[in-house]
Design an enzyme around this catalytic site. Structure first.
Site, PDB file in Angstrom:
ATOM      1  N   ARG A  59     -28.149  77.507  57.625  1.00  0.00           N
ATOM      2  CA  ARG A  59     -27.090  75.852  57.023  1.00  0.00           C
ATOM      3  C   ARG A  59     -27.031  75.472  55.505  1.00  0.00           C
ATOM      4  NH1 ARG A  59     -26.921  71.310  61.819  1.00  0.00           N
ATOM      5  NH2 ARG A  59     -24.100  71.803  60.947  1.00  0.00           N
ATOM      6  N   ASN A  92     -20.818  64.318  60.045  1.00  0.00           N
ATOM      7  CA  ASN A  92     -21.933  66.144  59.340  1.00  0.00           C
ATOM      8  C   ASN A  92     -22.095  65.461  57.906  1.00  0.00           C
ATOM      9  OD1 ASN A  92     -18.813  66.379  60.943  1.00  0.00           O
ATOM     10  ND2 ASN A  92     -17.484  66.466  58.200  1.00  0.00           N
ATOM     11  N   ASP A  94     -23.177  68.369  55.987  1.00  0.00           N
ATOM     12  CA  ASP A  94     -22.962  68.967  55.095  1.00  0.00           C
ATOM     13  C   ASP A  94     -22.245  67.818  53.635  1.00  0.00           C
ATOM     14  OD1 ASP A  94     -19.983  68.716  54.634  1.00  0.00           O
ATOM     15  OD2 ASP A  94     -20.008  69.199  56.825  1.00  0.00           O
ATOM     16  N   HIS A 109     -25.605  61.163  60.314  1.00  0.00           N
ATOM     17  CA  HIS A 109     -26.519  62.560  61.578  1.00  0.00           C
ATOM     18  C   HIS A 109     -27.309  62.826  60.330  1.00  0.00           C
ATOM     19  CE1 HIS A 109     -23.339  62.700  65.254  1.00  0.00           C
ATOM     20  NE2 HIS A 109     -24.157  61.236  65.124  1.00  0.00           N
ATOM     21  N   THR A 176     -13.040  64.622  64.804  1.00  0.00           N
ATOM     22  CA  THR A 176     -14.016  64.727  66.005  1.00  0.00           C
ATOM     23  C   THR A 176     -13.515  65.148  67.385  1.00  0.00           C
ATOM     24  OG1 THR A 176     -13.150  62.178  66.433  1.00  0.00           O
ATOM     25  CG2 THR A 176     -14.728  62.238  64.179  1.00  0.00           C
ATOM     26  N   ASN A 201      -6.680  64.733  64.656  1.00  0.00           N
ATOM     27  CA  ASN A 201      -7.413  65.967  64.860  1.00  0.00           C
ATOM     28  C   ASN A 201      -6.416  67.397  64.887  1.00  0.00           C
ATOM     29  OD1 ASN A 201      -9.736  66.598  65.370  1.00  0.00           O
ATOM     30  ND2 ASN A 201      -9.007  65.845  67.599  1.00  0.00           N
ATOM     31  N   ALA A 219      -6.281  69.288  59.468  1.00  0.00           N
ATOM     32  CA  ALA A 219      -6.646  67.957  58.315  1.00  0.00           C
ATOM     33  C   ALA A 219      -5.848  68.385  57.673  1.00  0.00           C
ATOM     34  CB  ALA A 219      -8.846  68.190  58.783  1.00  0.00           C
TER      35      ALA A 219
END
Length: 233
Positions: A59, A92, A94, A109, A176, A201, A219
């Site tokens: 990832r 996220n 990233d 996270h 989300t 969303n 988005a």
């Protein structure tokens, strides 16, 4: 928007999916290829560290193949031009918000480009593999793990998030699922303090009914249009 001063924005996998990053919950997403119990819990790491490290190494390497999209760039514009308080919280791991130009991102996270030492607790910026058990830059122990929050662990900076939600005039959730707590409960926290709430969303989420307004679409289209509204463009 004249009475709006403080804004809290939460982003999830949907905003990065449009850049080509796999989501976990959609059909064909990461959870269909790996069981949560095998790659995203402390127990999984203790049981099979090679599998877990390899999963996150892949990832991490994949970040080099994707670019921020219009939604990321629009949020950077909002951060730069909004004259009052704004907190951008992301689920996220990233770095697309940063590469899109956002200066202050709260990664609740964790981050793929960070390593956490299981021996001393130090964090280091990290863009290479961890599978070969490199030494911690702080203590030298070969005890680095991905600096991501696994299931069963506490998300980062929760006090800062809840303090901002308590002051928010507007809470916006972008991309989300509305299924992962505690983030799924942010809309209720903000509303309880009097904030207006908006969901942007691809489709209605599990938590759409909690929002004052829910808009559906990509988005990359919804977010720039909403930012234009906010900034009066």
């Amino acid at each position: 928007m004249a009475d709006i001063r403080n804004i809290v924005i939460l982003t999830g996998a949907g905003i990065s999916a449009e850049s080509g990053i796999d989501t976990f919950r959609d059909a064909g997403g990461l959870w269909e290829k790996h069981r949560i119990e095998d790659v995203a819990t402390p127990e999984a790491f203790a049981r099979n560290p090679a599998l877990v490290q390899g999963f996150y190494d892949a990832r991490r390497a994949a970040l080099a193949t994707v670019e921020p999209n219009a939604a990321h760039r629009s949020l950077a514009r909002l951060e730069a031009e909004w004259p009052h308080e704004l907190l951008l919280v992301t689920q996220n791991v990233d770095d697309l918000h940063e590469r899109g130009g956002v200066q202050d991102v709260l990664h609740m996270h964790g981050e793929l480009l960070s390593a956490l030492c299981g021996a001393c607790g130090a964090r280091s910026r990290w863009d290479g593999p961890l599978s070969d058990a490199p030494a911690c830059l702080a203590c030298g122990a070969p005890a680095l793990r991905p600096d991501v929050v696994w299931f069963g662990e506490m998300p980062y900076q929760m006090r800062r998030i809840y303090d901002a939600l308590a002051r928010a005039d507007l809470f916006v959730s972008i991309g989300t699922s509305g299924a992962v707590y505690p983030a799924a409960g942010f809309v209720q926290e903000a509303a309880a303090s009097g904030a207006r709430t908006l969901e942007l969303n691809l489709e209605r989420s599990e938590g759409s009914h909690w929002f004052d307004e829910s808009r559906q679409g990509r988005a990359g289209e919804l977010v720039p249009a909403w930012v234009d509204e906010v900034l009066g463009a």
